[in-house]
Scaffold this motif. Structure first.
Motif, mmCIF file in Angstrom:
data_model
loop_
_atom_site.group_PDB
_atom_site.id
_atom_site.type_symbol
_atom_site.label_atom_id
_atom_site.label_comp_id
_atom_site.label_asym_id
_atom_site.label_seq_id
_atom_site.Cartn_x
_atom_site.Cartn_y
_atom_site.Cartn_z
ATOM 1 N N MET A 1 0.605 -1.185 0.032
ATOM 2 C CA MET A 1 -0.047 0.051 -0.008
ATOM 3 C C MET A 1 0.705 1.150 -0.078
ATOM 4 O O MET A 1 0.383 2.204 -0.365
ATOM 5 C CB MET A 1 -0.951 -0.086 1.035
ATOM 6 N N TYR A 2 2.154 1.259 0.535
ATOM 7 C CA TYR A 2 2.764 2.380 0.544
ATOM 8 C C TYR A 2 3.467 2.737 -0.628
ATOM 9 O O TYR A 2 3.872 3.798 -0.990
ATOM 10 C CB TYR A 2 4.018 2.169 1.917
ATOM 11 N N VAL A 3 3.674 1.450 -1.581
ATOM 12 C CA VAL A 3 4.228 1.805 -2.703
ATOM 13 C C VAL A 3 3.106 2.477 -3.690
ATOM 14 O O VAL A 3 3.217 3.526 -4.557
ATOM 15 C CB VAL A 3 4.729 0.785 -3.497
ATOM 16 N N GLY B 1 2.734 5.834 -2.822
ATOM 17 C CA GLY B 1 3.679 7.001 -3.214
ATOM 18 C C GLY B 1 4.377 7.362 -1.895
ATOM 19 O O GLY B 1 5.533 8.270 -1.958
ATOM 20 N N GLN B 2 4.270 6.766 -0.838
ATOM 21 C CA GLN B 2 5.173 7.084 0.413
ATOM 22 C C GLN B 2 6.325 6.271 0.521
ATOM 23 O O GLN B 2 7.241 6.707 0.819
ATOM 24 C CB GLN B 2 4.366 6.473 1.815
ATOM 25 N N LEU B 3 6.657 5.179 -0.183
ATOM 26 C CA LEU B 3 7.759 4.222 -0.475
ATOM 27 C C LEU B 3 7.960 4.210 -2.037
ATOM 28 O O LEU B 3 7.017 4.212 -2.538
ATOM 29 C CB LEU B 3 7.903 2.928 0.331
ATOM 30 N N SER B 4 9.175 4.109 -2.266
ATOM 31 C CA SER B 4 9.515 3.716 -3.715
ATOM 32 C C SER B 4 9.650 2.152 -3.823
ATOM 33 O O SER B 4 9.421 1.409 -2.771
ATOM 34 C CB SER B 4 10.760 4.312 -4.172
ATOM 35 N N GLY C 1 -11.942 -6.305 5.504
ATOM 36 C CA GLY C 1 -10.723 -6.570 6.338
ATOM 37 C C GLY C 1 -9.460 -5.594 5.900
ATOM 38 O O GLY C 1 -9.740 -4.608 5.916
ATOM 39 N N LEU C 2 -8.322 -6.392 6.264
ATOM 40 C CA LEU C 2 -7.152 -5.341 6.385
ATOM 41 C C LEU C 2 -6.782 -4.920 5.188
ATOM 42 O O LEU C 2 -6.529 -3.522 5.000
ATOM 43 C CB LEU C 2 -5.881 -6.024 7.145
ATOM 44 N N ILE C 3 -6.698 -5.561 4.089
ATOM 45 C CA ILE C 3 -6.604 -5.220 2.818
ATOM 46 C C ILE C 3 -7.491 -4.274 2.222
ATOM 47 O O ILE C 3 -6.964 -3.124 1.851
ATOM 48 C CB ILE C 3 -6.340 -6.371 1.893
ATOM 49 N N GLY C 4 -8.475 -4.359 2.531
ATOM 50 C CA GLY C 4 -9.627 -3.492 1.964
ATOM 51 C C GLY C 4 -9.451 -2.147 2.564
ATOM 52 O O GLY C 4 -9.571 -1.040 1.830
ATOM 53 N N ILE C 5 -9.510 -2.080 3.788
ATOM 54 C CA ILE C 5 -9.200 -0.689 4.309
ATOM 55 C C ILE C 5 -7.836 -0.094 3.915
ATOM 56 O O ILE C 5 -7.792 1.338 3.586
ATOM 57 C CB ILE C 5 -9.130 -0.686 6.092
ATOM 58 N N GLU C 6 -6.720 -0.896 3.641
ATOM 59 C CA GLU C 6 -5.663 -0.310 3.153
ATOM 60 C C GLU C 6 -5.876 0.228 1.738
ATOM 61 O O GLU C 6 -5.460 1.346 1.380
ATOM 62 C CB GLU C 6 -4.578 -1.184 3.158
ATOM 63 N N VAL C 7 -6.554 -0.484 0.952
ATOM 64 C CA VAL C 7 -6.745 0.059 -0.519
ATOM 65 C C VAL C 7 -7.603 1.345 -0.290
ATOM 66 O O VAL C 7 -7.286 2.255 -1.222
ATOM 67 C CB VAL C 7 -7.462 -1.196 -1.263
ATOM 68 N N CYS C 8 -8.446 1.472 0.378
ATOM 69 C CA CYS C 8 -9.376 2.669 0.675
ATOM 70 C C CYS C 8 -8.390 3.805 1.102
ATOM 71 O O CYS C 8 -8.889 4.759 0.527
ATOM 72 C CB CYS C 8 -10.514 2.454 1.982
#
Lengths: 423, 367
Positions: A45-47, A50-53, A149-156
């Protein structure tokens, strides 16, 4: 010795590290069709935002495989010839091994409703998914994310950050009921809304609708229609073991590779570790543990057993952590396990999203069995230790500050809610 | 907790695009005009027209950059109490101690003295011909703070009390420099280089100061009032060394390169590779209490900590190996702990083990 490892994820690389540590001259091959470099899947999710490369999420420097003498095999495994000690690839090539580790991870669960294969619909699990999502994000205006779940909220979080109107469909009446209480969900859901996420609780998908072959809307279980141009399905993952169906390897009913406490499968010289393996949990149930650090631990244990160290994999008290937008989450012990006679001690610090929940058993002198914390940081290792030491609720509340892991200058934790019955 | 960092790698200026290079070149040019004004004479007249000396003008610009940068930083990371307190302190120290007090002193016709700078970062504080022009209290302050105050504070709180709470160089990095913090090189090679370079400069600072002091003590006032020595060769060597240190370390490394490279190599190039005071503080820090505690078996190896470490420390290597650690370079900015999505890291300097999250050292507490 020739060691082959299917999968270049956290279980695979840790097994390879262990093998190299124990056997300097071994030939170690890592098979992956996903990517040449081990990366942190939990950081996708951070890639995406754009928070991480891309390079940031690689835990080792680029020359690591050469330095460690690992051979990379860029192939897709399609079967095992256990009698001849050979791994079979899609391309028809074969790789001989003396010991084989299956660390092939998970795949996204495919949605049960029609329209899952049209353009604009995808998952967020693999490196290819990341590439797909980043491309879609450049033109998406309105997105739907399915799966509470967790992936869902990260994608949001990623989509909202990119300025895309995001609708989050959650089948259950509350967010993530497997881990959170109703009251905890009522802290997290308003926080999501505050960040601009349109949360639809108690809402199921019925169909993804295409116009000219591309997603144009989704139809919901109540018959209503929601226009959208991007749909991310995050309704869970399952062991990536379809390719092993013909090999005679024993799988559990979830598709996990059944292993013993040395992570051996029923096939000779074949081991399994990580998301794809089915291990015995602390409560005696056999099932996969799809967690980052259990995969890492299993990789290490499998590596030791492959060189003959006879290490046992033992899963202790459960713990985990996650993050919902700005809210950090820590859990330890038996939370939402509905143990008979359990009672919750619960505190919501006014004006914050900091909550603390301790599950205990009044019938056993208020012995604590579980902990759930939102907002504040907690050292799970201390909480786990206390749960294993069978501490009482009163003791735990007196000492809880010692397990606090907040940044300096944070207001100190203080238990202000009285223990019921005043014991 | 790090919503302020999202989009970092989508921004061209934060990822060394043409604009980043343009800023770097502008900063290089500006610092050359400042430090070499005695030869170039371009900025001096400008400052004069504004009614101030060139260094006052520079101090004013520096302070304004830190105030604006501080507001920007708090907007980004102000959801952390640690960052709130630290940022307000470092900006106030700059305004009060580094800018206002020396200015007021100069208005009252004495030489300005910056209370928040210490030898060897301010190397002339130990040059006799310089320090003895100040009142005795300031001479004692300069000496005792280096010998007692600085080591004690560093032993108990780590070098952070100085490098990210007080120091102006660190202060600019922590405020205006924040958009570039992820550009620090975290490769093992850079760490090797750092260990050599910073201790080399530290040695140069000791050697230069020693030579200047010896040379000064070999001088005496002649009967006709001249400041003379019987060792003219040593005098010329010492003077050359002193000038060389001033040009190479102070002007080039701390000024031109230190700030000029912000948009290309991150904000702590000077602090990490060259600052002689940071080298000394780092050695004390290794012996002291300050550490970064790692919560065991919770790291997901995402790399946020390593990426946003301005000192290029590969924090992830420690976190994923469950190693609480001390690193000489760490300035305790707290960003690694702040950006960790699993709350794995904590800055600690407690001696009371009951309070410490350092599990191995935590005794079993009473039932």
């Amino acid at each position: 010795m020739r060691y082959a490892i299917v999968g270049n994820g956290v279980a695979g690389i840790n097994a390879a590290n262990t093998l190299r540590h124990r056997d300097e001259s071994a030939s170690i091959s890592l098979v992956s069709s996903e990517r040449d470099h081990f990366f942190s899947r939990t950081a996708l999710m951070y890639v995406a935002c754009g928070q991480l490369s891309e390079a940031c999420v690689e835990p080792y420097e680029r020359d690591y495989y050469e330095k460690m003498g690992f051979t990379r095999v860029r192939e897709r495994a399609s079967g095992i010839d256990a009698a001849n000690h050979q791994l079979i690839f899609d391309s028809g090539n074969r790789l001989e091994y003396d010991r084989l580790l299956l660390a092939c991870g998970s795949v996204a669960v495919a949605p049960p409703w029609p329209g899952s294969d049209i353009g604009g619909v995808g998952h967020f699990v693999t490196w290819d998914d990341l590439t797909w999502l980043r491309r879609e994000m450049t033109q998406a205006k309105r997105a739907v994310v399915v799966g509470g779940g967790l992936i869902g909220i990260e994608v949001c979080e990623v989509l909202i950050q990119a300025g895309i109107e995001t609708h989050f469909l959650i089948r259950e009446k509350k967010f993530w009921p497997i881990a959170l209480s109703a009251a905890e969900s009522d802290v997290v859901v308003p926080h999501m809304k505050h960040h601009g996420c349109h949360v639809h609780l108690g809402t199921e998908m019925a169909e993804a609708v295409a116009t000219n072959g591309r997603l144009s809307s989704v139809r919901l279980s109540d018959g209503s229609q929601l226009d959208c141009d991007l749909l991310v399905v995050a309704i869970g993952v399952r062991p990536q073991t379809d390719w092993l169906r013909e090999t005679g390897i024993a799988l559990d009913d979830r598709g996990g590779i059944i292993v013993d406490d040395q992570l051996k499968t029923n096939l000779r010289d074949v081991y399994a570790a990580g998301d794809c393996s089915s291990v015995v949990w602390f409560n005696g149930v056999q099932r996969p543990e799809q967690l980052w650090y259990t995969s890492r631990d299993q990789g290490v244990v499998a590596g030791h057993n492959m060189v003959g160290d006879a290490r046992e994999y033992r899963r202790g008290t459960f713990y985990n952590s996650a993050k919902f937008f700005d809210i950090e989450y820590t859990t330890a012990g038996l939370v939402n396990f509905h143990v008979e006679g359990e009672v919750d001690w619960w505190q919501h610090e006014p004006g914050t999203y900091y909550t603390t929940r301790i599950t205990y058993l009044p019938a056993e002198n208020n012995r604590v069995i579980g902990f759930n914390g939102l907002g504040r940081r907690w050292d799970h290792s201390i909480l786990v230790q206390w749960i294993e030491e069978r501490r009482t609720l009163e003791w735990m509340l007196r000492h809880l500050g010692e397990a606090n892991f907040d940044e300096e200058f944070m207001p100190r934790f203080a238990a202000t809610v009285p223990v019921e019955g005043g014991r | 907790m790090q919503s302020g960092l999202m989009n970092t790698f989508q921004s061209g200026i934060k990822t060394r695009n043409w604009a980043a290079w343009a800023i770097a070149i502008a900063l290089f040019a500006f610092y050359i005009l400042i430090y070499f004004d005695y030869a170039l004479g371009i900025l001096g007249p400008v400052a004069e027209r504004l009614g101030m000396g060139i260094w006052t003008l520079y101090g004013l610009m520096y302070t304004i950059a830190m105030i604006i940068g501080g507001i920007y930083f708090l907007h980004k990371h102000g959801n952390s109490r640690y960052h709130q307190v630290r940022t307000i302190v470092v900006v106030l120290v700059q305004i009060i101690f580094a800018f206002s007090i020396p200015l007021v002193m100069e208005i009252f016709d004495s030489k300005g003295f910056i209370l928040s700078l210490f030898w060897p970062l301010k190397i002339e504080y130990f040059y006799p011909q310089n320090i003895f022009t100040y009142p005795l209290t300031l001479v004692l302050y300069a000496f005792l703070s280096f010998v007692i105050g600085v080591p004690l504070l560093t032993y108990f709180y780590g070098k952070r009390w100085y490098c990210s709470w007080v120091c102006g160089c660190g202060g600019l990095a922590e405020t205006a420099g924040d958009p570039f913090r992820h550009l620090s090189d975290r490769k093992a090679k850079a760490w090797k280089f750092e260990q050599w370079s910073i201790h080399l400069v530290m040695f140069a600072a000791f050697a230069t100061t020693a030579m200047v002091i010896i040379n000064w003590s070999l001088h005496h006032t002649s009967p006709d009032g001249q400041w003379i020595t019987q060792y003219p060769l040593f005098d010329s060597i010492a003077t050359t060394v002193q000038k060389g240190y001033q040009t190479v370390v102070v002007a080039m490394l701390s000024g031109v390169i230190g700030v000029g490279l912000y948009p290309l190599m991150g904000t702590r190039v000077w602090c990490r590779f060259f600052c002689p005071l940071a080298a000394i503080l780092g050695i004390i820090q290794k012996l002291g209490r300050f550490r970064i505690t790692v919560k065991p078996d919770m790291c997901i190896s995402c790399g946020n900590c390593s990426t946003y470490c301005e000192m290029g420390i590969d924090v992830r290597q420690y976190a994923q190996n469950n190693q609480s650690f001390k690193r000489a370079a760490c300035v305790g900015c707290g960003m690694c702990a702040h950006v960790c999505p699993r709350g794995v890291l904590r800055l600690e300097n407690k001696a009371d083990l009951r309070e410490s999250a350092d599990k191995e050292r935590r005794p079993i507490v009473d039932m």
